[in-house]
Design an enzyme around this catalytic site. Structure first.
Site, PDB file in Angstrom:
ATOM      1  N   ARG A   1       0.854  -1.264  -0.008  1.00 38.20           N
ATOM      2  CA  ARG A   1       0.185  -0.042   0.035  1.00 38.20           C
ATOM      3  C   ARG A   1       0.654   1.093   0.009  1.00 38.20           C
ATOM      4  NH1 ARG A   1      -5.616  -1.212   1.583  1.00 38.20           N
ATOM      5  NH2 ARG A   1      -5.469  -3.573   1.208  1.00 38.20           N
TER       6      ARG A   1
ATOM      7  N   SER B   1     -10.844  -0.617   3.391  1.00 33.79           N
ATOM      8  CA  SER B   1     -10.152  -0.851   4.634  1.00 33.79           C
ATOM      9  C   SER B   1      -9.787   0.560   5.152  1.00 33.79           C
ATOM     10  CB  SER B   1      -9.118  -1.503   4.526  1.00 33.79           C
ATOM     11  OG  SER B   1      -9.061  -2.807   4.121  1.00 33.79           O
TER      12      SER B   1
ATOM     13  N   GLU C   1      -5.571   4.067   6.525  1.00 36.85           N
ATOM     14  CA  GLU C   1      -5.327   3.772   5.130  1.00 36.85           C
ATOM     15  C   GLU C   1      -5.599   4.838   4.223  1.00 36.85           C
ATOM     16  OE1 GLU C   1      -4.912   2.444   1.900  1.00 36.85           O
ATOM     17  OE2 GLU C   1      -7.013   1.692   2.512  1.00 36.85           O
TER      18      GLU C   1
HETATM   19  N1  EPU Z   1     -10.804 -11.006  10.485  1.00 30.87           N
HETATM   20  C1  EPU Z   1     -11.421 -10.503  11.461  1.00 30.87           C
HETATM   21  N2  EPU Z   1     -12.515 -10.132  11.708  1.00 30.87           N
HETATM   22  C2  EPU Z   1     -13.299  -9.677  10.540  1.00 30.87           C
HETATM   23  C3  EPU Z   1     -12.421  -9.721   9.614  1.00 30.87           C
HETATM   24  C4  EPU Z   1     -11.245 -10.277   9.201  1.00 30.87           C
HETATM   25  O1  EPU Z   1     -10.786 -11.411  12.558  1.00 30.87           O
HETATM   26  O2  EPU Z   1     -14.283  -9.006  10.777  1.00 30.87           O
HETATM   27  C5  EPU Z   1      -9.573 -11.688  10.350  1.00 30.87           C
HETATM   28  C6  EPU Z   1      -9.358 -13.136  10.011  1.00 30.87           C
HETATM   29  O3  EPU Z   1      -8.440 -13.481  10.744  1.00 30.87           O
HETATM   30  C7  EPU Z   1      -9.045 -12.916   8.578  1.00 30.87           C
HETATM   31  C8  EPU Z   1      -8.114 -11.654   8.339  1.00 30.87           C
HETATM   32  O4  EPU Z   1      -8.699 -10.736   9.345  1.00 30.87           O
HETATM   33  O5  EPU Z   1      -8.561 -14.254   8.192  1.00 30.87           O
HETATM   34  C9  EPU Z   1      -7.916 -11.248   6.988  1.00 30.87           C
HETATM   35  O6  EPU Z   1      -9.096 -10.733   6.672  1.00 30.87           O
HETATM   36  P1  EPU Z   1      -9.457 -10.602   5.345  1.00 30.87           P
HETATM   37  O7  EPU Z   1      -9.113 -11.756   4.268  1.00 30.87           O
HETATM   38  O8  EPU Z   1     -11.238 -10.026   4.992  1.00 30.87           O
HETATM   39  O9  EPU Z   1      -8.321  -9.282   4.792  1.00 30.87           O
HETATM   40  P2  EPU Z   1      -8.198  -7.822   5.537  1.00 30.87           P
HETATM   41  O10 EPU Z   1      -6.632  -8.137   6.126  1.00 30.87           O
HETATM   42  O11 EPU Z   1      -9.133  -7.628   6.262  1.00 30.87           O
HETATM   43  C10 EPU Z   1      -6.982  -7.127   3.216  1.00 30.87           C
HETATM   44  C11 EPU Z   1      -7.114  -5.846   2.561  1.00 30.87           C
HETATM   45  C12 EPU Z   1      -8.460  -5.788   1.827  1.00 30.87           C
HETATM   46  C13 EPU Z   1      -8.456  -6.964   0.573  1.00 30.87           C
HETATM   47  C14 EPU Z   1      -8.353  -8.135   1.464  1.00 30.87           C
HETATM   48  C15 EPU Z   1      -8.315  -9.459   0.330  1.00 30.87           C
HETATM   49  C16 EPU Z   1      -5.599  -4.373   3.703  1.00 30.87           C
HETATM   50  C17 EPU Z   1      -5.563  -3.292   4.903  1.00 30.87           C
HETATM   51  N3  EPU Z   1      -6.922  -4.688   3.506  1.00 30.87           N
HETATM   52  O12 EPU Z   1      -8.193  -7.160   4.190  1.00 30.87           O
HETATM   53  O13 EPU Z   1      -8.199  -4.482   0.891  1.00 30.87           O
HETATM   54  O14 EPU Z   1      -9.421  -6.923  -0.098  1.00 30.87           O
HETATM   55  O15 EPU Z   1      -7.073  -8.326   2.234  1.00 30.87           O
HETATM   56  O16 EPU Z   1      -7.198  -9.605  -0.087  1.00 30.87           O
HETATM   57  O17 EPU Z   1      -4.487  -4.955   3.450  1.00 30.87           O
HETATM   58  C18 EPU Z   1      -9.325  -2.174   0.976  1.00 30.87           C
HETATM   59  O18 EPU Z   1      -8.026  -2.178   1.084  1.00 30.87           O
HETATM   60  O19 EPU Z   1     -10.271  -1.592   0.905  1.00 30.87           O
HETATM   61  C19 EPU Z   1      -9.664  -3.486   1.173  1.00 30.87           C
HETATM   62  C20 EPU Z   1     -10.751  -4.129   1.130  1.00 30.87           C
END
Ligand code: EPU
Length: 372
Positions: A169, A241, A337
């Site tokens: 990012r 995010s 972010e």
């Molecule tokens: N999790 C929780 N609670 C929640 C959601 C997630 O505990 O409500 C934990 C779980 O352990 C899960 C982990 O967080 O396994 C990762 O969650 P997720 O796969 O949804 O990914 P994220 O880290 O929340 C990132 C990006 C997203 C992108 C997804 C998929 C960042 C800051 N965000 O989210 O990007 O779509 O991975 O690759 O890196 C964005 O930037 O606007 C965005 C949506």
């Protein structure tokens, strides 16, 4: 060219926050952009570029000239004779094109590699700023080069991947060139042979029934995953995010895991781990919580939402409260972010405030997933 005075930006940011531009114009191509910059120079107005508005927190009015880029089309670039037989195709898209529309167009043309980045809101020109990414792929994986105009000197810049200095990012456009450029076109290196990246565990699980998924199946699976978790900004205004996934030392992660055995983490090179901010905010009890006109989404704890009638100041207040709580419970600082635009005094103290302070450039987009 039309310069609107004190134009509302509420329809131009996906959080639907109130705020106006002192001057607003939409430019079509390089010549109009140069005319708009001349207009600003004559009046000594600061210039702010606005992409799809999906990665900004608008906090009050923006002084000076706000410029939006009109869509200018998508084309392929002839490759070198030495590459003519390869599967590689160079695709150039105007900065004002809609990102998801561009991804869909590429899929339909048989140019592959961007399927994992389907449904990311925002514009093509904003994509390199935060090196958008999701589900195991980021823009940098397929980036070739871009053309931009320096907002201060009016000079045309041509930058290749190395010059853009992409990180998680991050890019030169969030560092030395922050607020300095308008990205006119982005050129990507795609493949005419199917390319299916299934590195992200959740995506692999979603496609477990297809032994050799096609790019179309991959694209559909990514769209379905995003629709299930992320609110549609048209229905519930949001900016994806709200915090970056923090990166901490593996020692700190191991110590924290003794106190919180379920703490997830994705090891990165250099003895560090990327921790899902969503897990931290959910554990701190914020998932689904509403405070006045703003709140935390009930299906993804990393997404803050606006229920209507609220302000950027209110939303930043909620973000600061969450960051304070997470720091208190886990000793981890969360960093905002999206970029904050408008009145910087709305940014409160604390890690969120420190991270957001001075943020002045807009452009929308989103970024790499936790394992990337
Ligand atoms: N999790 C929780 N609670 C929640 C959601 C997630 O505990 O409500 C934990 C779980 O352990 C899960 C982990 O967080 O396994 C990762 O969650 P997720 O796969 O949804 O990914 P994220 O880290 O929340 C990132 C990006 C997203 C992108 C997804 C998929 C960042 C800051 N965000 O989210 O990007 O779509 O991975 O690759 O890196 C964005 O930037 O606007 C965005 C949506």
């Amino acid at each position: 060219m039309d310069f609107q005075r004190w134009a509302s930006l509420q329809d131009y940011n996906t959080l639907a926050l109130p705020g106006r531009a002192e001057y607003l114009c939409t430019v079509n191509g390089r010549d109009q952009l140069r005319q708009a910059l001349a207009f600003a120079r004559q009046r000594q107005l600061p210039v702010t570029m606005l992409g799809g508005g999906s990665n900004i927190i608008l906090s009050g009015d923006i002084e000076g000239l706000v410029i939006r880029l009109a869509p200018t089309g998508i084309s392929t670039i002839p490759t070198l004779a030495s590459e003519a037989d390869s599967d590689r195709v160079l695709v150039c898209a105007g900065g004002g094109e809609n990102w998801h529309g561009f991804v869909t167009h590429c899929l339909e043309q048989g140019w592959h590699g961007l399927e994992n980045l389907a449904l990311i809101p925002g514009s093509v020109g904003a994509a390199p700023i935060q090196n958008i990414g999701a589900y195991g792929v980021e823009l940098a994986s397929h980036f070739h080069s871009l053309d931009a105009i320096d907002l201060v000197t009016g000079e045309l810049l041509h930058l290749d991947a190395e010059a853009c200095r992409f990180g998680y990012r991050d890019s030169i456009f969030k560092q030395e060139l922050k607020g300095r450029v308008a990205i006119l076109t982005v050129t990507l290196a795609l493949s005419t042979a199917p390319e299916v990246c299934l590195d992200y565990p959740e995506l692999r699980a979603a496609l477990a029934d297809s032994p050799a998924p096609t790019p179309r199946q991959l694209y559909d699976a990514v769209c379905a995953l995003r629709r299930a978790k992320l609110p549609d900004p048209a229905q519930r205004p949001n900016a994806g995010s709200f915090f970056k996934n923090p990166i901490i030392g593996s020692d700190q992660a191991a110590a924290l895991r003794k106190l919180h055995p379920g703490l997830p983490g994705y090891p990165q090179p250099g003895g560090v781990e990327k921790i899902p901010a969503a897990w931290l905010t959910e554990r701190a009890g914020w998932k689904g919580r509403r405070v006045g006109a703003v709140g935390v989404h009930d299906r993804q704890a990393l997404v803050l939402v606006h229920f209507g009638g609220g302000s950027g100041r209110e939303l930043l207040g909620l973000a600061a409260a969450i960051a304070r709580d997470v720091r208190h419970r886990f000793g981890i600082a969360l960093e905002l972010e999206p970029a904050v635009l408008g009145d910087p005094s709305a940014v409160r103290e604390g890690p969120v405030g420190a991270a957001a302070e001075g943020a002045s450039t807009a452009e929308s987009g989103e970024h790499a997933g936790p394992g990337e």
